[in-house]
Design a protein around this motif. Structure first.
Motif, short mmCIF file in Angstrom:
data_model
loop_
_atom_site.label_atom_id
_atom_site.label_comp_id
_atom_site.label_asym_id
_atom_site.label_seq_id
_atom_site.Cartn_x
_atom_site.Cartn_y
_atom_site.Cartn_z
N ASP A 103 0.82 -1.12 -0.17
CA ASP A 103 -0.06 0.02 -0.04
C ASP A 103 0.86 1.20 -0.18
O ASP A 103 2.14 1.16 -0.20
CB ASP A 103 -0.90 -0.03 1.32
N SER A 104 0.43 2.35 0.28
CA SER A 104 1.34 3.52 0.30
C SER A 104 2.30 3.59 1.30
O SER A 104 3.13 4.41 0.95
CB SER A 104 0.23 4.82 0.44
N ASP A 105 2.46 2.76 2.61
CA ASP A 105 3.40 2.50 3.37
C ASP A 105 4.34 1.35 2.98
O ASP A 105 5.12 0.81 3.81
CB ASP A 105 2.84 2.49 4.83
N HIS A 108 3.81 -4.94 5.02
CA HIS A 108 4.26 -5.22 6.36
C HIS A 108 4.27 -6.69 6.59
O HIS A 108 3.60 -7.57 5.72
CB HIS A 108 3.28 -4.59 7.45
#
Length: 116
Positions: A103-105, A108
């Motif tokens: 995603d934008s980050d 994870h």
């Protein structure tokens, strides 16, 4: 594949884990991540933090990345050779990572299974 070809989140995690730096290591996990180590399951940040803290202080050991494998876009394996004062003194462990979608980050760690 070598550690330079692993996704950035795994490289960040392994660097923090090897340095026994809890906060950066924990930041690589999703809030509801699962870790399985030595037959025990740890769920969520609180349990994973306790596991990281215990594993960082329970034994003294050296750890060396000896191999990596990309299974697919979300699954990777990092093989580590450990030597130390734990029972048996020497072991090769497979760290099997499952990542979230990017995603934008970035991605994870959703799951980590550590096994011989």
């Amino acid at each position: 594949m070598n550690d330079e070809e692993l996704p950035a989140v795994i490289t960040r995690y392994l660097t923090a884990h090897h340095a026994r730096d809890l906060d950066p290591a924990l930041a690589c996990y999703t809030d509801d991540a699962v870790v399985v180590d030595e037959g025990r399951t740890y769920r969520g940040h609180d349990e994973i933090r306790a596991w990281l803290s215990r594993s960082a202080n329970e034994y003294k050991y050296t750890i060396e990345l000896t191999g990596t494998e990309r299974v697919d876009d979300r699954h990777y394996v990092a093989v580590h050779h450990l030597e130390g004062n734990f029972p048996g003194g020497v072991v090769d462990l497979r760290f099997r990572f499952t990542l979230t979608d990017f995603d934008s980050d970035g991605a994870h760690i959703a799951e980590l299974v550590i096994e011989p």
